[in-house]
Design a protein around this motif. Structure first.
Motif: not given
Length: 801
Positions: A730, A734, A738, A770
């Motif tokens: 994770e 992340k 970002m 994303r």
């Protein structure tokens, strides 16, 4: 009826009259002479003259009789029948009108050359009613350095007779051609004194892969028959066609051949030509200077364009050329269509699945997606290469560059240790062979000398099964697969595979590793070249041997490196090719010739003096400037402006600024002539300070392996904690999200390289959702990952709808 035509009187429409070879010579003389392309003078004896010769000597009946009841599978009988026909033809007499016309043209040719008896080449040129599916190249005979009228007439008869060599008879039988439906024209052409210079063959595409955007020039000392017949290994040169047309000098690659012998005139008079051994110096020297390679390539592009316009389609050609050693002039002496690759379809991709269960001997991480079977060979040391046979499965503890000669002949590789970023994994991907790495105890569990099946087609776990299991191989046509919105790019390290890999569906190269090219194409530490005088005698001697023939040792580095990089950029032009500057660690740099003299010993090279920190440091800066010079050559001399560059392991924005300044001092300025500069995103600081890095660079490429190591603090090579190394963690995911958000806010692109997206569909889905701009993959992972990305994009569109 006229039995002879001068080259200036014939063209491609005259193939039925004079055959393809002679018609092509006439086409060049008549259609391209005004463009400065030189073709030696000559004339063609028509296929009608050949048939007249047979009739006047009553040979048709004996030929038919000799071929009656022919069975080509009985080779001895085929040879006997062939010999009987050829002897009958050689015993024939020329009809008076044919002989008179041939000799008149020969005398005119001799007079035009200022000679009493010109030295000529006498070449066969077959004709047929339908040659669209036939290739008569190399079946009939040619004779060189033929002088005088008696020799000329004898050579013409020997060409007629060669229409009935065993291979020519067998070919017509296989192709369904009637033996009298094929005729023979003979070309008589002034010899070019290439015996005093060089000659060879040109292909207007890469003859190995069929890649269409290069000219390949093969060259050897002496007459070119040695190249045509495959008697020598010639020098090879690759020129990029699109940028050549734009006025650049894109000789992107040279390959020195052994050129074991030179075909030359036989001055003793016993034979017309003879093969003599070349000197050591000739073998070490290129047989053609760069300027003349480029001139031949320009002519080849003009000829290819002319033939394409005549045929109404793109036409690839094989062209014979020669350089006259007396005048220094270049000539085109033959041209014919290239028939091997011209109509080849885009390559299909193979997908594999194991179809039966078996005993699992070892398990590890899968590299690649293939399944192979072979005899296992357990080795502990690369010095045992003599015991390894091509096609076996290499099983060993781990590999390093010393193992590569064995790996190149292996069907698969299995190692006790190592991860997806290990040497074994990287090299296996580049070679296109499956590997199972980190298979603990494999060297104990896999029995040497027994058949095994290596499967990398069952997800992220690779397995070694006992025995040769049944598996299924499915081909997928990439042309039938849709293209996702996310750009799918390749990771390519070996320039020698680039032309073939370019045929895969792709949007360019997202990661080309300079260190791969540096290691295989240069092999010498750059500072051993810039500081040659400081080297100890032993190292100095070896560096001198490696750089022999190159007076400027800096130029050796720039030349070799630019060839490797240029080949990659040419293969994927005009798509972007992102070249990462060298990212060797200090222990890896030390492995280059002379490297141990300049590299410090570090406890943890992975976190040591690597990447950006080297480029501006006084202890390596001059080496980096050679890398910059090689990139400039590719972009400015070769014209390959699709080449972009990337800075690895850049710890702070201040480091980025310093690297960009050094690049500018070397003549590479971001933004000039479209130059884009990217940065590897592999250190947490690259993500935390994404906005600051975005002010300096045009985009980011996530290096998932180093990022995972540094975010989780895990050494993937440590057996006790290797299970914690997971790109799907994770925290890692992340960080990626970002970066994508911050980079897009700043108008910068983000890609990812490394095997993680191809092994973990959920990671690929996460990144695509994303909005990642590109995913760079090893070639074997392209098709499966494209299918996954398409599924993700379809799901996203449905959800949005």
């Amino acid at each position: 009826m006229r039995w002879v035509r001068r080259f200036s009187e014939i063209g491609l429409e005259d193939v039925p009259l004079v055959g393809e070879k002679n018609a092509s010579l006439g086409e060049m003389v008549r259609g391209l002479g005004n463009l400065g392309i030189r073709v030696p003078e000559g004339f063609a004896i028509t296929a009608g003259a050949y048939r007249r010769f047979l009739r006047e000597n009553d040979l048709e009946g004996p030929v038919r009789e000799a071929l009656s009841g022919l069975r080509c599978e009985d080779v001895e009988d085929l040879v006997r029948r062939s010999r009987r026909i050829q002897d009958a033809i050689l015993g024939g007499i020329f009809p008076d009108d044919v002989e008179v016309e041939v000799l008149r043209c020969y005398r005119e040719l001799s007079a035009a050359c200022g000679e009493e008896h010109a030295d000529v080449a006498v070449r066969s040129s077959a004709t047929a009613k339908d040659v669209s599916t036939a290739s008569f190249a190399g079946q009939q005979e040619s004779f060189l350095n033929v002088r005088g009228e008696v020799q000329l007439l004898e050579a013409i008869k020997r060409c007629f007779a060669s229409l009935f060599t065993p291979r020519a008879i067998g070919y017509r039988e296989d192709m369904g051609f009637g033996h009298f439906g094929v005729g023979l024209s003979v070309g008589v052409q002034k010899m070019v004194r290439a015996d005093l210079a060089s000659s060879g063959v040109i292909f207007t595409l890469d003859p190995e892969s069929g890649f269409p955007d290069v000219i390949y020039v093969a060259s050897t000392w002496g007459l070119g028959e040695n190249v045509v017949r495959g008697r020598v290994v010639p020098d090879g040169f690759y020129v990029h066609k699109p940028t050549l047309r734009e006025g650049y000098a894109p000789l992107v690659r040279r390959r020195l051949g052994t050129k074991e012998s030179r075909l030359t005139y036989d001055e003793s008079g016993h034979r017309t030509v003879e093969n003599v051994p070349t000197s050591v110096e000739e073998r070490k020297t290129f047989s053609l200077p760069d300027a003349e390679v480029l001139q031949l390539a320009r002519w080849a592009v003009l000829i290819e364009g002319h033939y394409g316009a005549k045929h109404g389609r793109r036409t690839f050609l094989a062209i014979e050329w020669a350089k006259d050693g007396l005048t220094g002039d270049l000539f085109m002496i033959q041209v014919r269509p290239e028939t091997v690759h011209g109509a080849r379809e885009a390559p299909k991709v193979k997908l594999y699945s194991v179809r039966e269960k078996g005993e699992v001997l070892a398990e590890g991480l899968a590299v690649g997606n293939a399944v192979v079977s072979g005899e296992a060979r357990v080795l502990q040391d690369p010095g045992e290469i003599a015991s390894f046979r091509p096609g076996e499965v290499l099983v060993t503890g781990m590999t390093d560059p010393d193992w590569e000669p064995i790996m190149k002949t292996a069907a698969a590789v299995v190692t006790d240790r190592g991860g997806r970023a290990s040497h074994a994994a990287i090299v296996a991907r580049e070679l296109g062979i499956p590997a199972v790495v980190g298979a603990q105890g494999a060297t104990r569990k896999v029995p040497g000398g027994e058949p095994v099946t290596v499967s990398c087609a069952e997800g992220e776990t690779g397995r070694v099964y006992r025995g040769a299991l049944r598996y299924e191989e499915t081909e997928v046509d990439p042309a039938s697969i849709g293209r996702p919105e996310t750009r799918i790019m390749l990771e390519v390290g070996d320039p020698e595979r680039a032309f073939g890999l370019a045929r895969l569906p792709n949007d360019g190269v997202g990661l080309a590793r300079m260190e791969s090219v540096l290691a295989s194409w240069v092999g010498v530490h750059p500072l051993a070249l810039t500081r040659f005088d400081s080297l100890p005698p032993r190292v100095k001697l070896e560096v001198s041997r490696r750089t022999q023939g190159c007076e400027d040792r800096r130029e050796f580095f720039v030349d070799r490196l630019s060839q490797g990089i240029g080949t990659l950029a040419a293969a994927f032009w005009p798509k972007p090719v992102i070249l990462r500057f060298s990212d060797f660690k200090t222990n890896e740099y030390a492995g280059l010739l002379g490297g141990e003299l300049f590299e410090p010993r570090e406890e943890n090279p992975m976190l040591g003096w690597r990447g950006a920190s080297r480029y501006y440091h006084p202890d390596y800066r001059e080496g980096f400037m050679l890398e910059v010079a090689a990139v400039r050559r590719v972009r400015e001399l070769f014209g390959l402006k699709n080449l972009k560059v990337m800075v690895p392991f850049c710890r702070t924005p201040e480091e980025g600024e310093r690297v960009l300044r050094v690049m500018e001092e070397g003549g590479l300025r971001r933004g000039d002539d479209g130059l884009e500069v990217y940065v590897m995103a592999e250190i947490p600081s690259n993500f935390v300070l994404a906005r600051e890095f975005a002010l300096l660079f045009d985009g980011f490429c996530i290096g998932s392996s180093d990022l995972t190591r540094l975010v989780l603090g895990v050494d993937g090579g440590s057996e006790r904690i290797s299970s914690l190394f997971d790109e799907r963690d994770e925290a890692v995911m992340k960080m990626c999200a970002m970066l994508i958000e911050e980079a897009h806010r700043a108008g910068r692109k983000v890609g990812i390289c490394g095997p993680a997206p191809s092994y973990y569909p959920e990671l690929a889905a996460y990144l695509v959702e994303r909005g990642i701009d590109s995913i760079s993959l090893s070639p074997d992972a392209v098709v499966p990952t494209v299918l996954r990305v398409l599924d993700v994009e379809r799901s996203a569109r449905k959800g949005a709808g």
